[in-house]
Design a protein around this motif. Structure first.
Motif, PDB file in Angstrom:
ATOM      1  N   THR A   1      -1.206  -0.940   6.875  1.00 31.33           N
ATOM      2  CA  THR A   1      -1.723  -0.315   5.649  1.00 31.33           C
ATOM      3  C   THR A   1      -2.043   1.161   5.887  1.00 31.33           C
ATOM      4  O   THR A   1      -1.818   1.995   5.023  1.00 31.33           O
ATOM      5  CB  THR A   1      -2.979  -1.035   5.110  1.00 31.33           C
ATOM      6  N   GLY A   2      -2.558   1.477   7.064  1.00 32.69           N
ATOM      7  CA  GLY A   2      -2.859   2.877   7.389  1.00 32.69           C
ATOM      8  C   GLY A   2      -1.586   3.721   7.429  1.00 32.69           C
ATOM      9  O   GLY A   2      -1.528   4.814   6.852  1.00 32.69           O
TER      10      GLY A   2
ATOM     11  N   PRO B   1       0.813  -1.230   0.000  1.00 29.19           N
ATOM     12  CA  PRO B   1       0.000   0.000   0.000  1.00 29.19           C
ATOM     13  C   PRO B   1       0.844   1.276   0.000  1.00 29.19           C
ATOM     14  O   PRO B   1       0.382   2.312  -0.486  1.00 29.19           O
ATOM     15  CB  PRO B   1      -0.854  -0.111   1.260  1.00 29.19           C
TER      16      PRO B   1
ATOM     17  N   SER C   1     -10.215   8.311   4.757  1.00 26.52           N
ATOM     18  CA  SER C   1      -9.102   7.545   4.182  1.00 26.52           C
ATOM     19  C   SER C   1      -8.095   7.147   5.261  1.00 26.52           C
ATOM     20  O   SER C   1      -7.246   6.289   5.037  1.00 26.52           O
ATOM     21  CB  SER C   1      -8.415   8.336   3.073  1.00 26.52           C
ATOM     22  N   LEU C   2      -8.170   7.773   6.420  1.00 24.65           N
ATOM     23  CA  LEU C   2      -7.332   7.385   7.559  1.00 24.65           C
ATOM     24  C   LEU C   2      -8.102   6.525   8.558  1.00 24.65           C
ATOM     25  O   LEU C   2      -7.615   6.248   9.653  1.00 24.65           O
ATOM     26  CB  LEU C   2      -6.819   8.636   8.284  1.00 24.65           C
ATOM     27  N   PHE C   3      -9.311   6.141   8.214  1.00 25.00           N
ATOM     28  CA  PHE C   3     -10.135   5.347   9.120  1.00 25.00           C
ATOM     29  C   PHE C   3      -9.402   4.071   9.514  1.00 25.00           C
ATOM     30  O   PHE C   3      -8.887   3.342   8.677  1.00 25.00           O
ATOM     31  CB  PHE C   3     -11.470   5.016   8.447  1.00 25.00           C
ATOM     32  N   GLN C   4      -9.343   3.814  10.805  1.00 28.16           N
ATOM     33  CA  GLN C   4      -8.678   2.605  11.300  1.00 28.16           C
ATOM     34  C   GLN C   4      -9.698   1.492  11.456  1.00 28.16           C
ATOM     35  O   GLN C   4     -10.493   1.492  12.383  1.00 28.16           O
ATOM     36  CB  GLN C   4      -7.971   2.891  12.620  1.00 28.16           C
ATOM     37  N   MET C   5      -9.651   0.576  10.512  1.00 27.27           N
ATOM     38  CA  MET C   5     -10.595  -0.531  10.535  1.00 27.27           C
ATOM     39  C   MET C   5      -9.889  -1.776  11.022  1.00 27.27           C
ATOM     40  O   MET C   5      -8.680  -1.906  10.883  1.00 27.27           O
ATOM     41  CB  MET C   5     -11.179  -0.765   9.144  1.00 27.27           C
TER      42      MET C   5
ATOM     43  N   GLY D   1       0.067   3.744  -2.772  1.00 31.80           N
ATOM     44  CA  GLY D   1      -0.294   5.084  -2.289  1.00 31.80           C
ATOM     45  C   GLY D   1       0.540   6.151  -2.963  1.00 31.80           C
ATOM     46  O   GLY D   1       0.040   7.207  -3.353  1.00 31.80           O
TER      47      GLY D   1
ATOM     48  N   GLU E   1      -9.748   7.276  -0.272  1.00 26.42           N
ATOM     49  CA  GLU E   1      -8.425   7.693  -0.752  1.00 26.42           C
ATOM     50  C   GLU E   1      -8.494   8.093  -2.230  1.00 26.42           C
ATOM     51  O   GLU E   1      -7.861   9.060  -2.652  1.00 26.42           O
ATOM     52  CB  GLU E   1      -7.396   6.570  -0.533  1.00 26.42           C
TER      53      GLU E   1
ATOM     54  N   PRO F   1      -6.999  -5.571   4.610  1.00 27.20           N
ATOM     55  CA  PRO F   1      -6.764  -4.165   4.963  1.00 27.20           C
ATOM     56  C   PRO F   1      -6.302  -3.325   3.771  1.00 27.20           C
ATOM     57  O   PRO F   1      -6.600  -2.137   3.697  1.00 27.20           O
ATOM     58  CB  PRO F   1      -5.686  -4.241   6.045  1.00 27.20           C
ATOM     59  N   MET F   2      -5.591  -3.945   2.851  1.00 31.94           N
ATOM     60  CA  MET F   2      -5.126  -3.186   1.675  1.00 31.94           C
ATOM     61  C   MET F   2      -6.283  -2.768   0.783  1.00 31.94           C
ATOM     62  O   MET F   2      -6.212  -1.764   0.097  1.00 31.94           O
ATOM     63  CB  MET F   2      -4.197  -4.060   0.838  1.00 31.94           C
TER      64      MET F   2
ATOM     65  N   ARG G   1      -0.297   4.350   3.926  1.00 31.53           N
ATOM     66  CA  ARG G   1      -1.015   5.429   3.221  1.00 31.53           C
ATOM     67  C   ARG G   1      -0.492   6.793   3.660  1.00 31.53           C
ATOM     68  O   ARG G   1      -0.350   7.711   2.857  1.00 31.53           O
ATOM     69  CB  ARG G   1      -2.511   5.357   3.520  1.00 31.53           C
ATOM     70  N   ILE G   2      -0.217   6.923   4.951  1.00 28.73           N
ATOM     71  CA  ILE G   2       0.279   8.196   5.479  1.00 28.73           C
ATOM     72  C   ILE G   2       1.682   8.469   4.948  1.00 28.73           C
ATOM     73  O   ILE G   2       1.973   9.562   4.444  1.00 28.73           O
ATOM     74  CB  ILE G   2       0.268   8.170   7.026  1.00 28.73           C
TER      75      ILE G   2
END
Lengths: 447, 447
Positions: A301-302, A17, B417-421, A21, B441, B431-432, A305-306
């Protein structure tokens, strides 16, 4: 010498990612991803190779995700980072120069320092197809399997190893309960009940003293003196950040986390051109801001993205790890987001708990109906929700995400009790009994 | 003359949670609930009586929910409210005086003003056990079933009537697509494909001109002149607020909604001692604040909680209806929260759409894996998410609730887009590929 605007080291839940990203955010930049594995496994899917899936090949991330995003792949092990020349050398291969570098080197299984740990048929959870194939062959033939560690990996491995096999599976857990770092006691007990009903033996409050046998393991000796027969030992006691490359490059490593230190932009504290994400990186808690050791593919993955968004311009700010988990053992699904009650109390919160249980369909005669429990934790002082847990049917996975959305927005019990949810007989709990809203309403009454 | 601190009129999705909410919030207050039905049906479960459940008795709300909460039940039809004396008279029965009154009189099926609508075997969706029992008997014997209206009720009825029966089911819908008020065209088309594959015939862009036959229906004539054979006609064209009692009591009714007007505390605009909730009440949109005609059991329960909390002290403020729906047709689940793209554009938003499709397990070989699609709508001007839609497996029900949580908190594309799931192989998308985060995103890239 090859050259790319961005080089990513690591090809799993952090690296992929991060590379994608970057291509999404900066489409004009070229990206090379370097990874040591021939094929990449879905990390969380590894336990399922041993039961549900049946082979490592059924748990691969296809390289097409890289191709489709215009990312060049180099298979090889990165040897060293030359920060002055901004280049990565690859063992037995080329050197690749970068403008920006992302480290996503992941973690390595923690090896217990006990005698006999190096015997044959003692397996850690290596993310390697060949290794797992051999492990599967051995497990298929095994009669007595001992799993050291009753966390997610241990519990899931035990559950999967039991599937379609006539064997004895025993979990040895040093804490009072399996999954104790993830869930409050009542959920751990629920999970243990399911595992026990599936024929798995759980020995909790027990530590392993030695692994016995000649070349191959034959027994496991506990500190209590008890000995367990074992054809196979699976060690699932956690992972440690893989920071070898970063350390060699002089990047700072956290003292408590043993992981690469980054700021809230995922940038390493020493080098503005090097970012890092995933298991190799030190994390802080969304709540306290203190270092935390949660390692999850979802967090990786978060962070990826950052890191990717911030490569050439600071665009994203990490909020710290909320910690959102889920798992399925037998037919029971369990999930949590944020602080569980025990953690919240340890952190000094004055906690109000709201609980609600109802069937996840309406009426209860609808197909797939399972009793589903939700427990929510709120600060008594400001009413803010700090966490929640759920157990029941498969949609507990998304239920944990509803809880996570409420926690991330620091919703109060009052707000959560007004949450507007959609409901449907074939899909959810009835609107009158919808657990998150009911649990919050009960909590409001206690504030 | 009986007496209670709080009297609730109506015993379904509005009345029950209103009564329970009152007992929860004001445990010292006595509550009497007056309802006209002998037994109460789960409103959203009614279509499932005709297939999955098999009888109205399997779709009842037990009266024990009232007993367990210390609520007195009076079965009878409220005749009149005497606002000066603060008392409700019951037809052929007692008079009950109140300190506070909650009206939860629900809705009545809309009857089309077309010739032949009163013929035998033409059914509206009455929330009455006897009526539905007779309807089930007739449907069981029917060969040709015509469903007028392709909204949720119509589509679900068609799907259920087709189950385990050798019959012809036809939906007549006046709009271009079934479910068009709830979903954007692409989801409607997906739903229609499922219904068609299940053998249901869909006639869209068609209106019914007359229902033909002697005593019993035998045919349905469309405005186009086409005639459809019909042993049974099911009319599912919507509902109208049941405001008879409120009107007689001089409470104000909205001109566009035809429903009881209340403030954001669910208090009627004329009488501070009378509150109202559910289908009988006028609603406003969470977005525009304009009157809206969404009637949902989930909204009714939310309004009921607000009404109950505010009875003796103003505690809760309604936010307006977000509109969160879900349904399941065949094996396809569909959900939406907030504004769909069409509505958002009609409201004048400059909309950015992010879409993402992935399988709802990882790897794709895990049991229960189904492709699941998410579409999110954001305002281009401020990035705020105004709605989303999803289609796929059963967890789409909770996925719509994750979307709802994001919408209700006016999260931006950046934040989503930063949501932590949390993710898990057996429970969710990887997760990707987690669709909500990916769609957000993608939207960020377009802002």
């Amino acid at each position: 010498m090859k050259k790319a605007d961005v080089v990513v080291i690591g090809g799993s839940a952090g690296g992929i990612p991060a590379a994608i990203g970057c291509r999404r955010r900066y489409p004009e930049k070229s990206v090379i991803l370097i990874r040591k594995e021939e094929q990449v496994l879905i990390p969380c899917g590894i336990p399922y190779i041993f039961g549900t899936l049946g082979s490592p090949e059924r748990n691969l991330i296809p390289d097409t995700v890289l191709e489709n995003n215009g990312i060049e792949l180099i298979k090889g092990k990165a040897e060293e980072i030359d920060r002055d020349r901004k280049a990565v050398s690859i063992i037995g291969g080329d050197t690749v120069s970068y403008d920006k570098l992302i480290l996503a080197t992941g973690s390595l299984p923690l090896i217990l320092p006990i005698p006999g740990i190096d015997k044959e048929n003692v397996f850690a959870i290596e993310k390697d197809v060949k290794y797992l194939k051999n492990m599967l062959d051995v497990i298929n033939k095994a009669k007595d399997i001992v799993v050291i560690g009753g966390g997610f990996i241990g519990a899931e491995f035990a559950d999967e190893c039991k599937k379609n096999r006539d064997n004895n599976v025993t979990i040895v857990e040093m804490l009072p309960h399996c999954l104790q770092l993830a869930f409050d006691d009542e959920l751990c007990i629920e999970a243990e009940k399911v595992l026990t009903e599936r024929g798995i033996k759980i020995l909790s409050n027990k530590t392993v003293e030695a692994i016995l046998g000649d070349k191959q393991v034959s027994k496991v000796r506990l500190s209590s003196g008890q000995e367990l027969k074992a054809d196979v030992v699976i060690v699932g006691v956690g992972a440690i950040p893989n920071t070898e490359l970063a350390e060699k490059a002089g990047l700072r490593i956290g003292t408590s986390t043993k992981a690469i230190l980054v700021d809230r932009y995922q940038r390493t504290t020493e080098d503005p051109n090097i970012f890092a994400c995933g298991d190799c990186v030190a994390k802080v808690s969304f709540f306290s801001g203190k270092p935390t050791r949660i390692m999850l593919a979802s967090i990786a993955t978060g962070e990826a993205r950052i890191a990717a968004a911030n490569l050439f311009e600071t665009r994203y700010l990490g909020l710290g790890g909320v910690g959102v988990f889920s798992t399925k053992l037998g037919d029971l699904s369990l999930g949590a987001a944020g602080l569980i009650e025990r953690q919240a109390r340890e952190d000094g919160y004055n906690i109000i708990v709201g609980e609600s249980t109802a069937v996840n369909r309406h009426p209860g005669g609808m197909p797939g109906a399972v009793s589903t429990k939700v427990k929510l934790m709120f600060s008594k002082d400001n009413g803010v929700m700090v966490g929640g847990e759920a157990s029941g049917g498969v949609c507990v996975g998304e239920l944990a995400n509803v809880i996570s959305a409420c926690v991330q927005h620091r919703m109060t019990a009052y707000e959560v009790s007004l949450f507007q949810m959609g409901t449907h007989p074939a899909l959810t709990t009835s609107p009158m009994l919808y657990q998150i809203v009911n649990a919050a309403e009960i909590a409001v009454g206690k504030l």
